[in-house]
Design a protein around this motif. Structure first.
Motif, PDB file in Angstrom:
ATOM      1  N   GLU A  19       1.022  -1.380   0.397  1.00 56.43           N
ATOM      2  CA  GLU A  19       0.217   0.119   0.205  1.00 56.43           C
ATOM      3  C   GLU A  19       0.623   1.103   0.202  1.00 56.43           C
ATOM      4  OE1 GLU A  19      -0.944   1.972   3.137  1.00 56.43           O
ATOM      5  OE2 GLU A  19      -2.067   3.461   1.757  1.00 56.43           O
ATOM      6  N   ASN A  22      -2.542   5.219  -0.583  1.00 56.05           N
ATOM      7  CA  ASN A  22      -3.125   4.755  -0.508  1.00 56.05           C
ATOM      8  C   ASN A  22      -4.288   3.572  -2.395  1.00 56.05           C
ATOM      9  OD1 ASN A  22      -4.657   5.372   1.909  1.00 56.05           O
ATOM     10  ND2 ASN A  22      -5.089   7.146   1.094  1.00 56.05           N
ATOM     11  N   HIS A  23      -2.465   4.092  -2.681  1.00 59.14           N
ATOM     12  CA  HIS A  23      -2.854   3.188  -4.129  1.00 59.14           C
ATOM     13  C   HIS A  23      -2.402   1.620  -3.485  1.00 59.14           C
ATOM     14  CE1 HIS A  23      -3.223   6.208  -6.211  1.00 59.14           C
ATOM     15  NE2 HIS A  23      -2.040   6.858  -5.564  1.00 59.14           N
ATOM     16  N   TYR A  24      -3.138   0.293  -4.075  1.00 55.31           N
ATOM     17  CA  TYR A  24      -2.993  -1.232  -3.699  1.00 55.31           C
ATOM     18  C   TYR A  24      -2.137  -1.717  -4.802  1.00 55.31           C
ATOM     19  CZ  TYR A  24      -5.282  -0.052  -0.079  1.00 55.31           C
ATOM     20  OH  TYR A  24      -5.818   0.620   1.656  1.00 55.31           O
ATOM     21  N   TRP A  38      -0.622  -3.806 -10.450  1.00 55.92           N
ATOM     22  CA  TRP A  38      -1.970  -3.312  -9.123  1.00 55.92           C
ATOM     23  C   TRP A  38      -2.681  -4.225  -8.683  1.00 55.92           C
ATOM     24  CZ3 TRP A  38      -1.674   1.781  -8.386  1.00 55.92           C
ATOM     25  CH2 TRP A  38      -0.735   2.907  -8.481  1.00 55.92           C
ATOM     26  N   ARG A  40      -5.344  -4.617  -8.551  1.00 53.79           N
ATOM     27  CA  ARG A  40      -6.514  -4.790  -8.719  1.00 53.79           C
ATOM     28  C   ARG A  40      -7.644  -5.651 -10.246  1.00 53.79           C
ATOM     29  NH1 ARG A  40      -8.718  -0.487 -13.120  1.00 53.79           N
ATOM     30  NH2 ARG A  40     -10.835   0.495 -12.491  1.00 53.79           N
ATOM     31  N   LEU A 108       2.124   6.535  -9.801  1.00 58.95           N
ATOM     32  CA  LEU A 108       1.416   5.771  -8.909  1.00 58.95           C
ATOM     33  C   LEU A 108       0.378   6.868  -8.668  1.00 58.95           C
ATOM     34  CD1 LEU A 108       4.133   5.323  -5.598  1.00 58.95           C
ATOM     35  CD2 LEU A 108       3.022   3.458  -7.219  1.00 58.95           C
ATOM     36  N   PRO A 110      -3.482   7.777 -10.480  1.00 57.48           N
ATOM     37  CA  PRO A 110      -4.542   7.537 -10.148  1.00 57.48           C
ATOM     38  C   PRO A 110      -5.184   7.008 -11.680  1.00 57.48           C
ATOM     39  CG  PRO A 110      -4.886   8.571  -8.706  1.00 57.48           C
ATOM     40  CD  PRO A 110      -3.588   9.420  -9.187  1.00 57.48           C
ATOM     41  N   LEU A 113      -4.392   3.686 -13.514  1.00 59.46           N
ATOM     42  CA  LEU A 113      -5.483   3.078 -12.979  1.00 59.46           C
ATOM     43  C   LEU A 113      -6.843   3.120 -14.524  1.00 59.46           C
ATOM     44  CD1 LEU A 113      -6.510   3.146 -10.006  1.00 59.46           C
ATOM     45  CD2 LEU A 113      -4.912   2.044 -11.016  1.00 59.46           C
TER      46      LEU A 113
END
Ligand code: FES
Length: 114
Positions: A19, A22-24, A38, A40, A108, A110, A113
């Motif tokens: 982590e 707040n990015h996983y 990621w 996800r 990193l 958002p 994504l």
């Protein structure tokens, strides 16, 4: 640049959930190579692991999504079976310096994504 972990701290054949702001993400080590994605699933966008750091199937040969069981190749994130068959996990570019796995901040954000 963000330091994620020391390469030597990840055992061969093991995975590690990460982590960062707040990015996983998660990493897998196979044949002494690090693969970083990621966390996800391309099916519904959910995190993949069923328990902390448990991203692999029972044989440790493939990445497995815990939600509906999709299976992905460790090397390229290609989904071989499951509801998102043919899609890919999204890789995160990294580099290694002095044994540390590092990621540029720009990777990193958002929007990567999308
Ligand atoms: S959310 Fe991963 S297979 Fe459905």
């Amino acid at each position: 640049m963000v330091c994620l972990f020391a390469k030597a701290d990840l055992d061969e054949g093991a995975a590690l959930g990460l982590e960062v702001n707040n990015h996983y993400l998660f990493a897998v080590k196979k044949a002494d190579q690090i693969y970083l994605y990621w966390n996800r699933c391309p099916h519904l966008g959910t995190p993949l692991e069923w328990l902390e750091d448990q991203f692999l199937d029972a044989d440790g040969a493939l990445i497995q999504c815990s939600t509906h069981g999709a299976l992905f190749q460790i090397e390229d994130g290609h989904c071989l079976a499951g509801p998102c068959r043919g899609k890919y996990l999204q890789k995160v570019p990294y580099y290694i310096e002095n044994g540390l796995v590092l990621v540029e901040d720009t990777h990193l954000r958002p929007q990567v994504l999308a």
